[in-house]
Scaffold this active site. Sequence first.
Site, PDB file in Angstrom:
ATOM      1  N   SER A   1     -47.088  21.436  80.741  1.00 48.38           N
ATOM      2  CA  SER A   1     -46.484  21.316  82.064  1.00 48.38           C
ATOM      3  C   SER A   1     -45.823  22.647  82.454  1.00 48.38           C
ATOM      4  O   SER A   1     -46.516  23.658  82.551  1.00 48.38           O
ATOM      5  CB  SER A   1     -45.509  20.133  82.076  1.00 48.38           C
ATOM      6  OG  SER A   1     -45.190  19.765  83.396  1.00 48.38           O
TER       7      SER A   1
ATOM      8  N   ASP B   1     -52.511  11.433  85.239  1.00 46.89           N
ATOM      9  CA  ASP B   1     -51.221  12.124  85.245  1.00 46.89           C
ATOM     10  C   ASP B   1     -50.613  12.002  86.642  1.00 46.89           C
ATOM     11  O   ASP B   1     -51.208  12.450  87.628  1.00 46.89           O
ATOM     12  CB  ASP B   1     -51.483  13.596  84.881  1.00 46.89           C
ATOM     13  CG  ASP B   1     -50.216  14.411  84.730  1.00 46.89           C
ATOM     14  OD1 ASP B   1     -49.242  14.151  85.447  1.00 46.89           O
ATOM     15  OD2 ASP B   1     -50.224  15.332  83.893  1.00 46.89           O
TER      16      ASP B   1
ATOM     17  N   HIS C   1     -49.065  12.141  81.585  1.00 45.77           N
ATOM     18  CA  HIS C   1     -48.365  13.425  81.390  1.00 45.77           C
ATOM     19  C   HIS C   1     -47.523  13.445  80.112  1.00 45.77           C
ATOM     20  O   HIS C   1     -46.819  14.407  79.856  1.00 45.77           O
ATOM     21  CB  HIS C   1     -47.456  13.663  82.606  1.00 45.77           C
ATOM     22  CG  HIS C   1     -47.037  15.091  82.817  1.00 45.77           C
ATOM     23  ND1 HIS C   1     -47.919  16.089  83.164  1.00 45.77           N
ATOM     24  CD2 HIS C   1     -45.821  15.701  82.743  1.00 45.77           C
ATOM     25  CE1 HIS C   1     -47.273  17.235  83.294  1.00 45.77           C
ATOM     26  NE2 HIS C   1     -45.991  17.030  83.041  1.00 45.77           N
TER      27      HIS C   1
END
Lengths: 279, 279
Positions: free
Chosen positions: B148, B224, B257
């Site tokens: 991320s 995600d 995620h």
Amino acid sequence: MSLEVLSKAKVCGGWHKQYSHSSSRLNCDMRFAIFLPPNATADTPVPVLYWLSGLTCTDENFMQKAGAFAKAAELGIAIVAPDTSPRGDDVADDDGYDLGKGAGFYLNATQAPWSANYHMYDYIVDELPTLIEQHFPVTKVKSISGHSMGGHGALTIGLKNQNSYRAISAFSPITNPINCPWGQKAFTHYLGSNKELWLDYDACELLKMQASSLPILVDQGDADGFLAEQLKPENLLDAAKQSNTEITLRMQPGYDHSYYFIQSFINEHLDFHSTHLFS
Amino acid sequence: MSLEVLSKAKVCGGWHKQYSHSSSRLNCDMRFAIFLPPNATADTPVPVLYWLSGLTCTDENFMQKAGAFAKAAELGIAIVAPDTSPRGDDVADDDGYDLGKGAGFYLNATQAPWSANYHMYDYIVDELPTLIEQHFPVTKVKSISGHSMGGHGALTIGLKNQNSYRAISAFSPITNPINCPWGQKAFTHYLGSNKELWLDYDACELLKMQASSLPILVDQGDADGFLAEQLKPENLLDAAKQSNTEITLRMQPGYDHSYYFIQSFINEHLDFHSTHLFS
């Protein structure tokens, strides 16, 4: 019995899911987590490993930190991780981390105020497997494992229900709670001062009275800060000798009490359970 | 430069250790974690994978949840996980989870109050590797990965320092921060309103300007929740085409995620890094 899904995440080709449900035996809402391997379908149900966690844990510790899913997916084993005590505002608690919420000790409490909710033994042995088998693509074939207080739970529940499980394993279990501070404190509060009534929840006492037909694997780190005072694996070996039960106890040099230890050997435990779940 | 050990635990035959040190570039005390595989000795130093975590994380998230150590031990790769921002009572912060502490964005801030401490770019590129190479049995051979915001860090730091790393990988990276809310908010605060100055910290803009000689592997879950608004992997592919850079972008069906996604593919990333660290 109905379930409410709280979260779901794909992992290693399978699924990790958290659910809440109303527990009739614990008189409160409970949360558990399940890992379903990719091959688990209604047509091809899979066996289940029940994982019992230690003091202060919830359903999340093992699922987040053990790194067990790649192996469980490969072997085709579901894993169920219950919480470690009843929960909720109406449930009795204590300021200590080793009594009350997060410290159910996998027994049926008989003493007030604990007896209103603290029936984790019945929950693990009966209510939860019934629920799991109703709602998920699993068989009735199961085994049991756990860590520390959960290792005590796995050993005592497995030994007392040898027809219900195929194998028992434990990491750093509290083997002899009637002879260590954690167990003595918890049993005094939950079961009262008559120590005769404690014996039924002590793995060493159970093993002295009856041999185990189930294979038992125990891993214990020799750098575990709780080893001498709380865990006492040598007592488990002595008890096993009295009933001619073979236990595989592996002292692992340099390992402590943490999930880093569990992560290091969980794949070997899964292989051990697989051998017996699929035999 | 001195180190203070905060914790250590044996895991998968190697060691996980946490340290604190005084960072001259960040003007505060910092914590990092290192995994040393069992074969890392002064006589046989090992290469290092630097792992950059995402928003709100510390050195602990990857180390506790990725399940990376069995593979890293097998391959003989050390892993270093720094914190995600400067820390301490004297460090500027913000109420938002996406600005200030836990949200350093791996850049050198130029705007007050952030410019006093927020120099994570220099810390990751220079100060931390120097420290690691002084104190641990590692070589200067290294690669970089992250998740991320840390995927953004791995891509931008790797692309700008192609002689310092052997390979880049990322999970769910913020590929184009100048075109997403997380990046626009952070860059406005840390770098000011002149968007020309943002380009130097945007993986897509960097890739448009210069090809990558480093192999790049990106995994992205298609379930995600941040995919469309914040992550935009298609922009990275478009940018790579402009400089004729080959990127391996794998859209992983059903994954979100979380660290369950990372745990599912970390071994493949370690194999990828190993190929290039030992080539």
